[in-house]
Design an enzyme around this catalytic site. Structure first.
Site, short mmCIF file in Angstrom:
data_model
loop_
_atom_site.label_atom_id
_atom_site.label_comp_id
_atom_site.label_asym_id
_atom_site.label_seq_id
_atom_site.Cartn_x
_atom_site.Cartn_y
_atom_site.Cartn_z
N ARG A 40 44.97 -35.08 55.09
CA ARG A 40 45.10 -35.01 56.56
C ARG A 40 46.51 -34.60 56.97
O ARG A 40 46.68 -33.83 57.92
CB ARG A 40 44.74 -36.35 57.19
CG ARG A 40 43.24 -36.51 57.28
CD ARG A 40 42.85 -37.68 58.15
NE ARG A 40 41.41 -37.62 58.38
CZ ARG A 40 40.66 -38.67 58.64
NH1 ARG A 40 41.20 -39.87 58.72
NH2 ARG A 40 39.37 -38.52 58.85
N LYS A 201 19.32 -41.64 54.51
CA LYS A 201 18.23 -41.99 55.42
C LYS A 201 17.94 -40.93 56.47
O LYS A 201 18.87 -40.33 57.02
CB LYS A 201 18.58 -43.28 56.15
CG LYS A 201 18.65 -44.46 55.22
CD LYS A 201 19.04 -45.69 55.98
CE LYS A 201 18.91 -46.93 55.10
NZ LYS A 201 19.34 -48.12 55.82
N GLY A 358 31.09 -37.78 56.35
CA GLY A 358 30.98 -38.93 55.44
C GLY A 358 31.11 -38.61 53.97
O GLY A 358 32.17 -38.18 53.50
N GLY A 381 32.57 -39.15 61.78
CA GLY A 381 31.79 -39.32 63.01
C GLY A 381 31.83 -38.10 63.91
O GLY A 381 30.80 -37.70 64.46
#
Ligand code: AMP
Length: 403
Positions: A40, A201, A358, A381
Protein backbone atom coordinates in the site's frame (compact mmCIF):
# COMPACT_ATOMS: atom_id res chain seq x y z
CA UNK A 1 -22.23 7.28 -14.98
CA UNK A 2 -18.82 5.70 -15.36
CA UNK A 3 -16.68 5.72 -12.24
CA UNK A 4 -14.13 8.08 -13.73
CA UNK A 5 -16.29 10.79 -15.31
CA UNK A 6 -16.15 14.21 -13.67
CA UNK A 7 -13.24 13.34 -11.40
CA UNK A 8 -10.24 15.67 -11.40
CA UNK A 9 -6.77 14.18 -11.14
CA UNK A 10 -4.26 15.79 -8.78
CA UNK A 11 -1.88 15.70 -11.77
CA UNK A 12 -3.98 18.54 -13.26
CA UNK A 13 -4.00 20.75 -10.15
CA UNK A 14 -1.77 23.76 -9.60
CA UNK A 15 -0.13 22.82 -6.31
CA UNK A 16 3.02 25.00 -6.33
CA UNK A 17 3.50 26.45 -2.84
CA UNK A 18 0.15 25.10 -1.68
CA UNK A 19 -0.57 22.66 1.12
CA UNK A 20 -2.20 19.46 -0.06
CA UNK A 21 -3.99 17.24 2.45
CA UNK A 22 -3.71 13.70 1.09
CA UNK A 23 -5.95 10.90 2.39
CA UNK A 24 -4.01 7.66 2.07
CA UNK A 25 -4.75 4.14 3.25
CA UNK A 26 -1.69 3.40 5.37
CA UNK A 27 -3.50 0.71 7.31
CA UNK A 28 -0.63 -1.67 6.58
CA UNK A 29 0.15 -5.03 8.20
CA UNK A 30 2.43 -4.53 11.19
CA UNK A 31 4.16 -6.86 13.64
CA UNK A 32 5.94 -5.63 16.75
CA UNK A 33 6.06 -2.06 15.48
CA UNK A 34 7.42 -2.98 12.04
CA UNK A 35 5.59 -2.80 8.73
CA UNK A 36 5.57 -6.30 7.21
CA UNK A 37 4.04 -5.56 3.80
CA UNK A 38 4.66 -2.25 2.06
CA UNK A 39 2.40 -2.80 -0.99
CA UNK A 40 0.00 0.00 0.00
CA UNK A 41 2.85 2.40 0.81
CA UNK A 42 4.62 1.63 -2.49
CA UNK A 43 1.45 2.32 -4.48
CA UNK A 44 0.96 5.63 -2.71
CA UNK A 45 4.52 6.93 -3.20
CA UNK A 46 4.05 8.27 -6.80
CA UNK A 47 1.38 10.75 -5.60
CA UNK A 48 3.66 12.09 -2.87
CA UNK A 49 6.63 12.32 -5.26
CA UNK A 50 4.57 14.20 -7.84
CA UNK A 51 3.43 16.70 -5.21
CA UNK A 52 6.98 17.17 -3.92
CA UNK A 53 8.34 17.70 -7.43
CA UNK A 54 5.68 20.31 -8.08
CA UNK A 55 6.54 22.27 -4.96
CA UNK A 56 3.57 21.36 -2.77
CA UNK A 57 3.64 20.97 1.00
CA UNK A 58 2.31 17.49 1.66
CA UNK A 59 0.25 16.59 4.75
CA UNK A 60 -0.81 12.95 4.82
CA UNK A 61 -3.76 11.61 6.79
CA UNK A 62 -4.81 7.98 7.28
CA UNK A 63 -6.53 5.60 9.66
CA UNK A 64 -4.77 2.65 11.24
CA UNK A 65 -6.66 -0.27 12.75
CA UNK A 66 -9.74 0.23 14.90
CA UNK A 67 -8.88 2.29 17.98
CA UNK A 68 -12.60 3.04 18.40
CA UNK A 69 -12.25 6.81 18.74
CA UNK A 70 -9.69 6.56 21.56
CA UNK A 71 -6.04 7.60 21.58
CA UNK A 72 -4.19 4.26 21.81
CA UNK A 73 -0.41 3.88 21.29
CA UNK A 74 -0.94 0.44 19.78
CA UNK A 75 -2.60 2.11 16.80
CA UNK A 76 -0.08 4.93 16.28
CA UNK A 77 0.97 5.68 12.70
CA UNK A 78 4.47 6.66 13.83
CA UNK A 79 6.15 3.42 12.63
CA UNK A 80 4.46 3.92 9.26
CA UNK A 81 6.15 7.33 8.90
CA UNK A 82 9.50 5.53 9.03
CA UNK A 83 8.43 2.98 6.40
CA UNK A 84 7.09 5.78 4.20
CA UNK A 85 10.36 7.67 4.56
CA UNK A 86 12.26 4.61 3.32
CA UNK A 87 9.93 4.08 0.36
CA UNK A 88 10.02 7.77 -0.54
CA UNK A 89 13.75 8.29 -0.08
CA UNK A 90 13.20 11.63 1.65
CA UNK A 91 12.33 12.72 5.22
CA UNK A 92 8.78 12.32 6.53
CA UNK A 93 7.89 14.37 9.61
CA UNK A 94 5.28 13.21 12.09
CA UNK A 95 2.70 15.07 14.17
CA UNK A 96 1.05 13.43 17.15
CA UNK A 97 -2.43 14.62 16.19
CA UNK A 98 -4.31 15.13 12.93
CA UNK A 99 -6.31 18.21 14.03
CA UNK A 100 -5.94 21.10 16.47
CA UNK A 101 -2.92 23.08 17.54
CA UNK A 102 -0.34 20.29 17.25
CA UNK A 103 -1.32 19.51 13.68
CA UNK A 104 -1.77 23.15 12.67
CA UNK A 105 1.65 24.24 13.98
CA UNK A 106 3.40 21.34 12.27
CA UNK A 107 1.62 21.59 8.91
CA UNK A 108 1.71 25.38 8.67
CA UNK A 109 5.51 25.27 9.23
CA UNK A 110 6.10 23.03 6.20
CA UNK A 111 8.25 24.25 3.29
CA UNK A 112 7.56 23.40 -0.35
CA UNK A 113 8.47 19.76 -1.04
CA UNK A 114 8.30 18.74 2.63
CA UNK A 115 6.14 15.85 3.81
CA UNK A 116 4.40 15.18 7.11
CA UNK A 117 2.29 12.26 8.30
CA UNK A 118 -0.40 13.08 10.86
CA UNK A 119 -1.49 10.71 13.61
CA UNK A 120 -4.33 8.20 13.18
CA UNK A 121 -7.63 9.84 12.15
CA UNK A 122 -9.58 7.25 14.11
CA UNK A 123 -8.23 8.50 17.44
CA UNK A 124 -11.17 10.90 16.97
CA UNK A 125 -14.66 9.35 17.09
CA UNK A 126 -15.92 12.06 14.70
CA UNK A 127 -13.94 10.57 11.79
CA UNK A 128 -16.15 7.52 11.28
CA UNK A 129 -19.28 9.63 11.90
CA UNK A 130 -18.56 11.81 8.87
CA UNK A 131 -18.67 14.74 11.27
CA UNK A 132 -18.66 18.07 9.41
CA UNK A 133 -16.97 20.00 12.20
CA UNK A 134 -14.14 17.47 12.31
CA UNK A 135 -13.81 17.69 8.51
CA UNK A 136 -13.65 21.49 8.78
CA UNK A 137 -10.88 21.20 11.40
CA UNK A 138 -8.94 18.98 8.99
CA UNK A 139 -9.59 21.35 6.11
CA UNK A 140 -8.02 24.39 7.85
CA UNK A 141 -4.67 22.63 7.53
CA UNK A 142 -4.56 22.81 3.74
CA UNK A 143 -5.50 24.51 0.46
CA UNK A 144 -6.33 21.38 -1.52
CA UNK A 145 -7.67 17.92 -0.67
CA UNK A 146 -6.55 14.77 -2.47
CA UNK A 147 -8.09 11.31 -1.99
CA UNK A 148 -5.61 8.55 -2.85
CA UNK A 149 -7.35 5.76 -0.96
CA UNK A 150 -9.78 3.72 -3.07
CA UNK A 151 -9.88 1.06 -0.35
CA UNK A 152 -11.66 3.41 2.09
CA UNK A 153 -13.80 5.22 -0.47
CA UNK A 154 -16.80 2.96 0.25
CA UNK A 155 -17.01 4.58 3.68
CA UNK A 156 -18.70 7.94 4.22
CA UNK A 157 -16.11 9.03 6.76
CA UNK A 158 -15.09 12.63 7.45
CA UNK A 159 -11.67 12.34 5.80
CA UNK A 160 -13.05 10.87 2.56
CA UNK A 161 -16.53 12.40 2.37
CA UNK A 162 -17.37 15.49 4.50
CA UNK A 163 -13.93 17.02 3.83
CA UNK A 164 -14.79 17.55 0.14
CA UNK A 165 -17.32 20.21 1.21
CA UNK A 166 -14.51 22.43 2.46
CA UNK A 167 -11.60 22.08 0.01
CA UNK A 168 -11.14 21.81 -3.77
CA UNK A 169 -10.94 18.03 -4.14
CA UNK A 170 -8.89 15.81 -6.42
CA UNK A 171 -8.10 12.14 -6.90
CA UNK A 172 -4.52 10.96 -6.31
CA UNK A 173 -2.56 8.99 -8.89
CA UNK A 174 -3.23 5.57 -7.40
CA UNK A 175 -6.97 6.28 -7.01
CA UNK A 176 -7.11 7.44 -10.65
CA UNK A 177 -5.25 4.32 -11.75
CA UNK A 178 -7.61 2.10 -9.79
CA UNK A 179 -10.74 3.81 -11.16
CA UNK A 180 -9.39 3.58 -14.71
CA UNK A 181 -8.56 -0.12 -14.37
CA UNK A 182 -11.90 -0.99 -12.79
CA UNK A 183 -13.79 1.07 -15.29
CA UNK A 184 -11.95 -0.58 -18.20
CA UNK A 185 -13.00 -4.00 -16.89
CA UNK A 186 -16.61 -3.26 -15.98
CA UNK A 187 -17.98 -0.18 -17.74
CA UNK A 188 -16.58 -0.63 -21.23
CA UNK A 189 -14.57 -3.83 -21.43
CA UNK A 190 -13.10 -5.18 -24.62
CA UNK A 191 -15.24 -8.18 -25.55
CA UNK A 192 -15.64 -11.06 -25.10
CA UNK A 193 -15.48 -10.40 -21.40
CA UNK A 194 -15.86 -12.77 -18.46
CA UNK A 195 -15.99 -12.51 -14.71
CA UNK A 196 -14.52 -15.33 -12.67
CA UNK A 197 -16.38 -15.35 -9.37
CA UNK A 198 -15.21 -17.81 -6.75
CA UNK A 199 -15.04 -18.00 -2.99
CA UNK A 200 -16.95 -19.72 -0.28
CA UNK A 201 -20.57 -18.67 -0.49
CA UNK A 202 -23.20 -17.57 -2.99
CA UNK A 203 -25.02 -15.62 -0.28
CA UNK A 204 -22.24 -13.01 -0.03
CA UNK A 205 -21.97 -12.56 -3.80
CA UNK A 206 -25.61 -12.23 -4.92
CA UNK A 207 -25.44 -8.45 -5.54
CA UNK A 208 -22.14 -8.97 -7.40
CA UNK A 209 -23.64 -11.64 -9.66
CA UNK A 210 -26.79 -9.56 -10.28
CA UNK A 211 -24.72 -6.55 -11.32
CA UNK A 212 -22.40 -8.59 -13.53
CA UNK A 213 -25.09 -10.54 -15.41
CA UNK A 214 -26.05 -7.78 -17.87
CA UNK A 215 -22.44 -6.65 -18.32
CA UNK A 216 -20.53 -9.89 -18.92
CA UNK A 217 -20.56 -12.39 -21.77
CA UNK A 218 -19.68 -15.16 -19.35
CA UNK A 219 -19.58 -15.69 -15.61
CA UNK A 220 -17.25 -18.46 -14.52
CA UNK A 221 -18.41 -19.72 -11.13
CA UNK A 222 -15.94 -21.59 -8.94
CA UNK A 223 -15.13 -22.38 -5.32
CA UNK A 224 -17.69 -23.37 -2.71
CA UNK A 225 -20.16 -21.10 -4.53
CA UNK A 226 -20.28 -23.45 -7.49
CA UNK A 227 -21.51 -26.26 -5.22
CA UNK A 228 -24.81 -24.49 -4.59
CA UNK A 229 -25.28 -24.12 -8.37
CA UNK A 230 -24.49 -27.83 -8.86
CA UNK A 231 -27.02 -28.67 -6.14
CA UNK A 232 -29.57 -26.52 -7.98
CA UNK A 233 -28.89 -28.56 -11.13
CA UNK A 234 -29.68 -31.74 -9.20
CA UNK A 235 -26.19 -33.11 -8.54
CA UNK A 236 -25.44 -34.97 -5.34
CA UNK A 237 -22.48 -33.06 -3.92
CA UNK A 238 -21.92 -35.19 -0.79
CA UNK A 239 -20.56 -33.23 2.17
CA UNK A 240 -19.39 -30.25 0.10
CA UNK A 241 -19.76 -26.74 1.45
CA UNK A 242 -23.03 -25.41 0.05
CA UNK A 243 -26.04 -23.28 0.93
CA UNK A 244 -29.27 -25.24 0.35
CA UNK A 245 -31.26 -22.10 1.28
CA UNK A 246 -29.80 -20.40 -1.77
CA UNK A 247 -30.63 -23.06 -4.33
CA UNK A 248 -33.56 -20.95 -5.55
CA UNK A 249 -31.29 -17.93 -5.79
CA UNK A 250 -28.84 -19.96 -7.89
CA UNK A 251 -31.74 -21.04 -10.13
CA UNK A 252 -32.93 -17.47 -10.55
CA UNK A 253 -29.39 -16.27 -11.35
CA UNK A 254 -29.14 -18.96 -14.04
CA UNK A 255 -32.49 -17.89 -15.49
CA UNK A 256 -31.52 -14.20 -15.50
CA UNK A 257 -28.22 -15.09 -17.14
CA UNK A 258 -30.10 -16.70 -19.99
CA UNK A 259 -32.29 -13.60 -20.42
CA UNK A 260 -29.13 -11.49 -20.55
CA UNK A 261 -27.26 -13.72 -22.98
CA UNK A 262 -24.66 -14.32 -20.33
CA UNK A 263 -23.25 -17.83 -20.12
CA UNK A 264 -22.81 -19.27 -16.62
CA UNK A 265 -19.80 -21.56 -16.69
CA UNK A 266 -19.69 -24.24 -14.00
CA UNK A 267 -16.96 -26.83 -13.32
CA UNK A 268 -17.26 -30.10 -15.27
CA UNK A 269 -15.36 -32.19 -12.74
CA UNK A 270 -14.02 -31.83 -9.21
CA UNK A 271 -11.24 -32.73 -6.81
CA UNK A 272 -12.78 -34.30 -3.72
CA UNK A 273 -11.49 -35.34 -0.31
CA UNK A 274 -12.96 -36.72 2.91
CA UNK A 275 -10.83 -34.38 5.03
CA UNK A 276 -9.93 -30.75 4.56
CA UNK A 277 -6.24 -30.77 5.52
CA UNK A 278 -2.84 -30.50 3.83
CA UNK A 279 -1.90 -33.65 1.94
CA UNK A 280 -5.32 -35.29 2.54
CA UNK A 281 -6.05 -38.17 0.19
CA UNK A 282 -7.95 -36.70 -2.75
CA UNK A 283 -9.53 -37.98 -5.94
CA UNK A 284 -10.83 -36.57 -9.20
CA UNK A 285 -14.59 -37.07 -9.51
CA UNK A 286 -17.09 -36.61 -12.29
CA UNK A 287 -19.95 -34.37 -11.19
CA UNK A 288 -22.26 -37.36 -10.92
CA UNK A 289 -19.66 -39.36 -9.02
CA UNK A 290 -19.00 -37.34 -5.86
CA UNK A 291 -18.97 -39.87 -2.96
CA UNK A 292 -21.61 -39.12 -0.35
CA UNK A 293 -19.01 -38.83 2.45
CA UNK A 294 -16.66 -36.57 0.45
CA UNK A 295 -16.30 -32.83 -0.26
CA UNK A 296 -15.57 -30.92 -3.45
CA UNK A 297 -12.52 -28.79 -2.63
CA UNK A 298 -11.28 -27.74 -6.07
CA UNK A 299 -12.15 -27.82 -9.74
CA UNK A 300 -10.85 -30.91 -11.56
CA UNK A 301 -8.34 -31.33 -14.42
CA UNK A 302 -11.02 -31.33 -17.13
CA UNK A 303 -12.40 -28.04 -15.80
CA UNK A 304 -8.89 -26.58 -15.71
CA UNK A 305 -8.26 -27.64 -19.33
CA UNK A 306 -11.65 -26.24 -20.45
CA UNK A 307 -11.08 -22.92 -18.70
CA UNK A 308 -7.63 -22.56 -20.24
CA UNK A 309 -9.18 -22.91 -23.71
CA UNK A 310 -11.92 -20.46 -22.76
CA UNK A 311 -9.39 -17.86 -21.61
CA UNK A 312 -7.75 -17.91 -25.06
CA UNK A 313 -10.90 -16.44 -26.61
CA UNK A 314 -11.43 -13.71 -24.02
CA UNK A 315 -10.27 -10.10 -24.21
CA UNK A 316 -11.11 -9.10 -20.61
CA UNK A 317 -11.22 -11.10 -17.37
CA UNK A 318 -12.45 -9.76 -14.05
CA UNK A 319 -11.44 -12.02 -11.15
CA UNK A 320 -12.92 -12.18 -7.67
CA UNK A 321 -12.48 -15.17 -5.37
CA UNK A 322 -10.56 -18.46 -5.52
CA UNK A 323 -11.68 -21.51 -7.55
CA UNK A 324 -11.05 -23.87 -4.67
CA UNK A 325 -9.92 -24.10 -1.06
CA UNK A 326 -6.57 -22.66 -2.16
CA UNK A 327 -5.04 -22.23 1.31
CA UNK A 328 -4.47 -25.99 1.57
CA UNK A 329 -2.47 -28.03 -0.94
CA UNK A 330 -3.33 -29.70 -3.29
CA UNK A 331 -6.64 -27.80 -3.44
CA UNK A 332 -4.87 -24.69 -4.74
CA UNK A 333 -4.19 -26.34 -8.11
CA UNK A 334 -7.22 -25.00 -10.03
CA UNK A 335 -6.72 -21.42 -8.78
CA UNK A 336 -2.96 -21.50 -9.39
CA UNK A 337 -3.17 -23.02 -12.89
CA UNK A 338 -5.89 -20.67 -14.12
CA UNK A 339 -4.17 -17.65 -12.55
CA UNK A 340 -0.93 -18.58 -14.31
CA UNK A 341 -2.68 -19.11 -17.64
CA UNK A 342 -4.41 -15.71 -17.31
CA UNK A 343 -1.08 -14.10 -16.38
CA UNK A 344 0.65 -15.59 -19.47
CA UNK A 345 -2.08 -14.24 -21.77
CA UNK A 346 -1.81 -10.85 -20.07
CA UNK A 347 1.96 -10.78 -20.57
CA UNK A 348 1.42 -11.65 -24.23
CA UNK A 349 -0.90 -8.64 -24.55
CA UNK A 350 -3.92 -10.81 -25.37
CA UNK A 351 -5.99 -10.39 -22.22
CA UNK A 352 -6.80 -7.58 -19.80
CA UNK A 353 -6.93 -9.04 -16.28
CA UNK A 354 -8.35 -7.10 -13.35
CA UNK A 355 -8.59 -8.81 -9.97
CA UNK A 356 -9.40 -7.90 -6.42
CA UNK A 357 -11.37 -8.44 -3.25
CA UNK A 358 -10.52 -10.26 -0.03
CA UNK A 359 -8.84 -13.59 -0.60
CA UNK A 360 -8.19 -12.96 -4.28
CA UNK A 361 -4.90 -11.16 -3.70
CA UNK A 362 -3.72 -13.97 -1.39
CA UNK A 363 -4.75 -16.54 -4.03
CA UNK A 364 -2.86 -14.70 -6.78
CA UNK A 365 0.15 -14.36 -4.50
CA UNK A 366 0.06 -18.15 -4.00
CA UNK A 367 0.22 -18.48 -7.79
CA UNK A 368 3.03 -15.91 -7.90
CA UNK A 369 1.33 -13.84 -10.60
CA UNK A 370 0.12 -10.70 -8.81
CA UNK A 371 2.61 -8.55 -10.72
CA UNK A 372 1.64 -10.04 -14.09
CA UNK A 373 -2.06 -9.14 -14.02
CA UNK A 374 -3.09 -5.87 -15.66
CA UNK A 375 -4.36 -4.59 -12.33
CA UNK A 376 -4.78 -6.12 -8.90
CA UNK A 377 -6.79 -4.13 -6.39
CA UNK A 378 -5.76 -4.48 -2.76
CA UNK A 379 -9.10 -3.03 -1.64
CA UNK A 380 -11.46 -5.56 -0.05
CA UNK A 381 -14.84 -4.03 0.76
CA UNK A 382 -14.53 -1.15 -1.71
CA UNK A 383 -13.72 -3.52 -4.58
CA UNK A 384 -16.75 -5.70 -3.77
CA UNK A 385 -19.11 -2.72 -3.49
CA UNK A 386 -17.82 -1.43 -6.80
CA UNK A 387 -18.42 -4.92 -8.32
CA UNK A 388 -21.95 -4.68 -6.94
CA UNK A 389 -22.41 -1.51 -8.98
CA UNK A 390 -22.67 0.78 -5.96
CA UNK A 391 -21.52 4.37 -6.15
CA UNK A 392 -18.73 4.71 -3.57
CA UNK A 393 -19.37 7.75 -1.30
CA UNK A 394 -15.72 8.87 -1.41
CA UNK A 395 -15.64 8.75 -5.21
CA UNK A 396 -19.04 10.41 -5.59
CA UNK A 397 -17.89 13.19 -3.23
CA UNK A 398 -14.90 13.94 -5.46
CA UNK A 399 -17.23 14.26 -8.42
CA UNK A 400 -19.67 16.52 -6.56
CA UNK A 401 -17.15 18.68 -4.72
CA UNK A 402 -17.84 22.34 -5.42
CA UNK A 403 -15.52 23.82 -2.80
P1 AMP B 1 -14.53 -15.60 -0.14
O1 AMP B 1 -14.06 -14.95 1.13
O2 AMP B 1 -15.99 -15.67 -0.28
O3 AMP B 1 -13.82 -15.06 -1.36
O4 AMP B 1 -14.11 -17.13 -0.01
C1 AMP B 1 -12.77 -17.55 0.06
C2 AMP B 1 -12.73 -18.87 0.76
O5 AMP B 1 -13.47 -19.83 0.03
C3 AMP B 1 -11.34 -19.41 0.90
O6 AMP B 1 -11.02 -19.49 2.26
C4 AMP B 1 -11.42 -20.80 0.28
O7 AMP B 1 -10.74 -21.78 1.01
C5 AMP B 1 -12.91 -21.09 0.31
N1 AMP B 1 -13.31 -22.08 -0.69
C6 AMP B 1 -13.17 -22.01 -2.00
N2 AMP B 1 -13.60 -23.14 -2.60
C7 AMP B 1 -14.04 -23.96 -1.61
C8 AMP B 1 -14.62 -25.26 -1.59
N3 AMP B 1 -14.82 -25.94 -2.72
N4 AMP B 1 -14.97 -25.77 -0.40
C9 AMP B 1 -14.74 -25.05 0.74
N5 AMP B 1 -14.20 -23.83 0.78
C10 AMP B 1 -13.86 -23.29 -0.38
Amino acid sequence: MSSIEGIKSIADADVQGKTVLVRADLNVPMEEGRVTDTTRIDRFVPTVKLLQERGAKVAIISHFGRPKGQRDKKFSLKPVAEALEKALGSPVKFASDCVGEVAEKAVWALQSGEVILLENLRFHPEETKDDENFARRLSVLADIYCNDAFSVSHRAHASVHAITKFLPSYAGLSLMKELEALSAALDNPERPTAALVGGAKVSTKIPVLENLLPRMDQIIVGGGMANTFLLALGYDIGKSLCEPDFVDTAKSIMAKAEENNCEIVLPSDAVCAREFKAGAESEVCALDGVPSDSMILDIGPQSIADLKVRLQDLKTLLWNGPLGAFEVEPFDTGTVEIARAAAELTKAGKLVTVAGGGDTVAALNTAGVTGDFTYVSTAGGAFLEWLEGKELPGVAALRQSTA
